[in-house]
Design a protein around this motif. Structure first.
Motif, PDB file in Angstrom:
ATOM      1  N   ALA A  27     -74.801 -38.736 -35.030  1.00  0.00           N
ATOM      2  CA  ALA A  27     -74.496 -40.151 -35.274  1.00  0.00           C
ATOM      3  C   ALA A  27     -73.270 -40.331 -36.153  1.00  0.00           C
ATOM      4  O   ALA A  27     -72.409 -41.166 -35.866  1.00  0.00           O
ATOM      5  N   ARG A  28     -73.179 -39.570 -37.208  1.00  0.00           N
ATOM      6  CA  ARG A  28     -72.071 -39.715 -38.150  1.00  0.00           C
ATOM      7  C   ARG A  28     -70.727 -39.475 -37.461  1.00  0.00           C
ATOM      8  O   ARG A  28     -69.791 -40.261 -37.619  1.00  0.00           O
ATOM      9  N   LEU A  29     -70.629 -38.427 -36.703  1.00  0.00           N
ATOM     10  CA  LEU A  29     -69.388 -38.097 -35.994  1.00  0.00           C
ATOM     11  C   LEU A  29     -69.063 -39.165 -34.953  1.00  0.00           C
ATOM     12  O   LEU A  29     -67.932 -39.660 -34.884  1.00  0.00           O
ATOM     13  N   ILE A  30     -70.039 -39.511 -34.133  1.00  0.00           N
ATOM     14  CA  ILE A  30     -69.812 -40.500 -33.077  1.00  0.00           C
ATOM     15  C   ILE A  30     -69.402 -41.835 -33.690  1.00  0.00           C
ATOM     16  O   ILE A  30     -68.438 -42.471 -33.242  1.00  0.00           O
ATOM     17  N   TRP A  31     -70.122 -42.267 -34.725  1.00  0.00           N
ATOM     18  CA  TRP A  31     -69.806 -43.545 -35.366  1.00  0.00           C
ATOM     19  C   TRP A  31     -68.393 -43.535 -35.942  1.00  0.00           C
ATOM     20  O   TRP A  31     -67.648 -44.508 -35.807  1.00  0.00           O
ATOM     21  N   THR A  32     -68.010 -42.444 -36.571  1.00  0.00           N
ATOM     22  CA  THR A  32     -66.677 -42.361 -37.175  1.00  0.00           C
ATOM     23  C   THR A  32     -65.590 -42.472 -36.114  1.00  0.00           C
ATOM     24  O   THR A  32     -64.611 -43.198 -36.293  1.00  0.00           O
ATOM     25  N   VAL A  33     -65.767 -41.783 -35.007  1.00  0.00           N
ATOM     26  CA  VAL A  33     -64.789 -41.857 -33.914  1.00  0.00           C
ATOM     27  C   VAL A  33     -64.721 -43.285 -33.377  1.00  0.00           C
ATOM     28  O   VAL A  33     -63.627 -43.845 -33.188  1.00  0.00           O
ATOM     29  N   VAL A  34     -65.876 -43.898 -33.154  1.00  0.00           N
ATOM     30  CA  VAL A  34     -65.907 -45.275 -32.651  1.00  0.00           C
ATOM     31  C   VAL A  34     -65.230 -46.215 -33.653  1.00  0.00           C
ATOM     32  O   VAL A  34     -64.433 -47.079 -33.273  1.00  0.00           O
ATOM     33  N   ALA A  35     -65.527 -46.052 -34.936  1.00  0.00           N
ATOM     34  CA  ALA A  35     -64.930 -46.916 -35.970  1.00  0.00           C
ATOM     35  C   ALA A  35     -63.410 -46.785 -35.979  1.00  0.00           C
ATOM     36  O   ALA A  35     -62.691 -47.791 -36.085  1.00  0.00           O
ATOM     37  N   LEU A  36     -62.909 -45.583 -35.864  1.00  0.00           N
ATOM     38  CA  LEU A  36     -61.463 -45.376 -35.856  1.00  0.00           C
ATOM     39  C   LEU A  36     -60.818 -45.938 -34.587  1.00  0.00           C
ATOM     40  O   LEU A  36     -59.722 -46.505 -34.642  1.00  0.00           O
ATOM     41  N   VAL A  37     -61.498 -45.817 -33.465  1.00  0.00           N
ATOM     42  CA  VAL A  37     -60.987 -46.391 -32.219  1.00  0.00           C
ATOM     43  C   VAL A  37     -60.975 -47.917 -32.316  1.00  0.00           C
ATOM     44  O   VAL A  37     -59.993 -48.570 -31.931  1.00  0.00           O
ATOM     45  N   VAL A  38     -62.051 -48.497 -32.846  1.00  0.00           N
ATOM     46  CA  VAL A  38     -62.105 -49.957 -33.014  1.00  0.00           C
ATOM     47  C   VAL A  38     -60.980 -50.415 -33.944  1.00  0.00           C
ATOM     48  O   VAL A  38     -60.322 -51.431 -33.679  1.00  0.00           O
ATOM     49  N   LEU A  39     -60.745 -49.686 -35.022  1.00  0.00           N
ATOM     50  CA  LEU A  39     -59.643 -50.032 -35.912  1.00  0.00           C
ATOM     51  C   LEU A  39     -58.313 -50.017 -35.156  1.00  0.00           C
ATOM     52  O   LEU A  39     -57.522 -50.959 -35.249  1.00  0.00           O
ATOM     53  N   ALA A  40     -58.075 -48.977 -34.392  1.00  0.00           N
ATOM     54  CA  ALA A  40     -56.822 -48.883 -33.637  1.00  0.00           C
ATOM     55  C   ALA A  40     -56.698 -50.021 -32.620  1.00  0.00           C
ATOM     56  O   ALA A  40     -55.642 -50.662 -32.516  1.00  0.00           O
ATOM     57  N   VAL A  41     -57.772 -50.297 -31.909  1.00  0.00           N
ATOM     58  CA  VAL A  41     -57.757 -51.359 -30.893  1.00  0.00           C
ATOM     59  C   VAL A  41     -57.586 -52.738 -31.541  1.00  0.00           C
ATOM     60  O   VAL A  41     -56.998 -53.637 -30.942  1.00  0.00           O
ATOM     61  N   SER A  42     -58.050 -52.885 -32.770  1.00  0.00           N
ATOM     62  CA  SER A  42     -57.957 -54.186 -33.438  1.00  0.00           C
ATOM     63  C   SER A  42     -56.512 -54.608 -33.692  1.00  0.00           C
ATOM     64  O   SER A  42     -56.240 -55.786 -33.928  1.00  0.00           O
ATOM     65  N   PHE A  43     -55.580 -53.678 -33.604  1.00  0.00           N
ATOM     66  CA  PHE A  43     -54.172 -54.013 -33.805  1.00  0.00           C
ATOM     67  C   PHE A  43     -53.525 -54.578 -32.531  1.00  0.00           C
ATOM     68  O   PHE A  43     -52.507 -55.262 -32.618  1.00  0.00           O
ATOM     69  N   PHE A  44     -54.084 -54.310 -31.362  1.00  0.00           N
ATOM     70  CA  PHE A  44     -53.472 -54.761 -30.112  1.00  0.00           C
ATOM     71  C   PHE A  44     -53.269 -56.275 -30.040  1.00  0.00           C
ATOM     72  O   PHE A  44     -52.209 -56.717 -29.597  1.00  0.00           O
ATOM     73  N   PRO A  45     -54.254 -57.104 -30.445  1.00  0.00           N
ATOM     74  CA  PRO A  45     -54.021 -58.551 -30.380  1.00  0.00           C
ATOM     75  C   PRO A  45     -52.827 -59.013 -31.219  1.00  0.00           C
ATOM     76  O   PRO A  45     -52.228 -60.046 -30.922  1.00  0.00           O
ATOM     77  N   LEU A  46     -52.472 -58.258 -32.230  1.00  0.00           N
ATOM     78  CA  LEU A  46     -51.330 -58.644 -33.060  1.00  0.00           C
ATOM     79  C   LEU A  46     -50.033 -58.646 -32.268  1.00  0.00           C
ATOM     80  O   LEU A  46     -49.072 -59.316 -32.645  1.00  0.00           O
ATOM     81  N   PHE A  47     -50.011 -57.916 -31.154  1.00  0.00           N
ATOM     82  CA  PHE A  47     -48.825 -57.869 -30.305  1.00  0.00           C
ATOM     83  C   PHE A  47     -48.819 -58.982 -29.260  1.00  0.00           C
ATOM     84  O   PHE A  47     -47.804 -59.219 -28.623  1.00  0.00           O
ATOM     85  N   THR A  48     -49.960 -59.650 -29.088  1.00  0.00           N
ATOM     86  CA  THR A  48     -50.062 -60.667 -28.035  1.00  0.00           C
ATOM     87  C   THR A  48     -50.099 -62.088 -28.579  1.00  0.00           C
ATOM     88  O   THR A  48     -49.976 -63.024 -27.800  1.00  0.00           O
ATOM     89  N   ILE A  49     -50.297 -62.261 -29.870  1.00  0.00           N
ATOM     90  CA  ILE A  49     -50.350 -63.597 -30.452  1.00  0.00           C
ATOM     91  C   ILE A  49     -48.979 -64.022 -30.963  1.00  0.00           C
ATOM     92  O   ILE A  49     -48.131 -63.178 -31.252  1.00  0.00           O
ATOM     93  N   GLU A  50     -48.808 -65.313 -31.048  1.00  0.00           N
ATOM     94  CA  GLU A  50     -47.622 -65.845 -31.692  1.00  0.00           C
ATOM     95  C   GLU A  50     -47.972 -66.094 -33.151  1.00  0.00           C
ATOM     96  O   GLU A  50     -48.926 -66.802 -33.459  1.00  0.00           O
ATOM     97  N   ALA A  51     -47.230 -65.473 -34.038  1.00  0.00           N
ATOM     98  CA  ALA A  51     -47.431 -65.642 -35.477  1.00  0.00           C
ATOM     99  C   ALA A  51     -46.209 -65.064 -36.177  1.00  0.00           C
ATOM    100  O   ALA A  51     -45.479 -64.252 -35.599  1.00  0.00           O
ATOM    101  N   SER A  52     -46.039 -65.473 -37.415  1.00  0.00           N
ATOM    102  CA  SER A  52     -44.917 -64.917 -38.181  1.00  0.00           C
ATOM    103  C   SER A  52     -45.178 -63.437 -38.448  1.00  0.00           C
ATOM    104  O   SER A  52     -46.324 -62.968 -38.395  1.00  0.00           O
ATOM    105  N   GLY A  53     -44.111 -62.730 -38.756  1.00  0.00           N
ATOM    106  CA  GLY A  53     -44.252 -61.309 -39.092  1.00  0.00           C
ATOM    107  C   GLY A  53     -45.148 -61.119 -40.303  1.00  0.00           C
ATOM    108  O   GLY A  53     -45.981 -60.206 -40.329  1.00  0.00           O
ATOM    109  N   GLY A  54     -45.017 -61.985 -41.305  1.00  0.00           N
ATOM    110  CA  GLY A  54     -45.857 -61.899 -42.502  1.00  0.00           C
ATOM    111  C   GLY A  54     -47.325 -62.095 -42.181  1.00  0.00           C
ATOM    112  O   GLY A  54     -48.185 -61.394 -42.715  1.00  0.00           O
TER     113      GLY A  54
END
Length: 143
Positions: free
Chosen positions: A87-114
């Protein structure tokens, strides 16, 4: 030479308390990033997704997102601990993947750089609190 782990078995009550504190800490960390980014540095936390009205991300939105994903992470870890010894290993991998994927919407939204930087830092702040604590409190921490 044998490397010994300093991770000790913790009681369910202690595990629950530590995870609760991690969730609270993750929410506080995200809000602190928002406070520095919007009120202190003056970044308007306004985002616009294609086909939608602009949204002002206030403290309540930051709190709700951080709380929701923190609790979702806890629930996933608890479920994995019941069904797999890894569980610990699987959860950590999933958490890191979710973190990485969470950045993708930042490339698709309109917002200031800040605004985008503040949102990215909020994601990192939540992960920086949750991942180490949830890993340390995993029932699989010794494995």
């Amino acid at each position: 030479m044998t490397i010994q782990s300093d991770v000790r078995e913790i009681s369910a009550g202690t595990r629950r308390r530590n995870r609760t504190l991690a969730v609270v800490g993750a929410v506080v960390a995200a809000v602190l990033v928002w406070v520095v980014g919007e009120p202190l540095l003056g970044n308007d936390m306004i985002i616009k997704a294609e086909g939608q009205e602009p949204q002002d991300l206030g403290a309540s939105a930051i709190i709700m997102f951080a709380l929701f994903f923190s609790l979702l992470g806890w629930a996933l870890l608890a479920l994995l601990e019941r069904v797999t010894p890894r569980a610990r290993l699987i959860w950590t991998v999933v958490a890191l993947v979710v973190l990485a994927v969470s950045f993708f919407p930042l490339f698709t939204i309109e917002a200031s750089g800040g605004t985008k930087v503040v949102l990215a830092l909020a994601h990192v702040a939540v992960a920086a609190v949750l991942i180490p604590v949830f890993r340390a409190t995993s029932t699989n921490a010794r494995k």
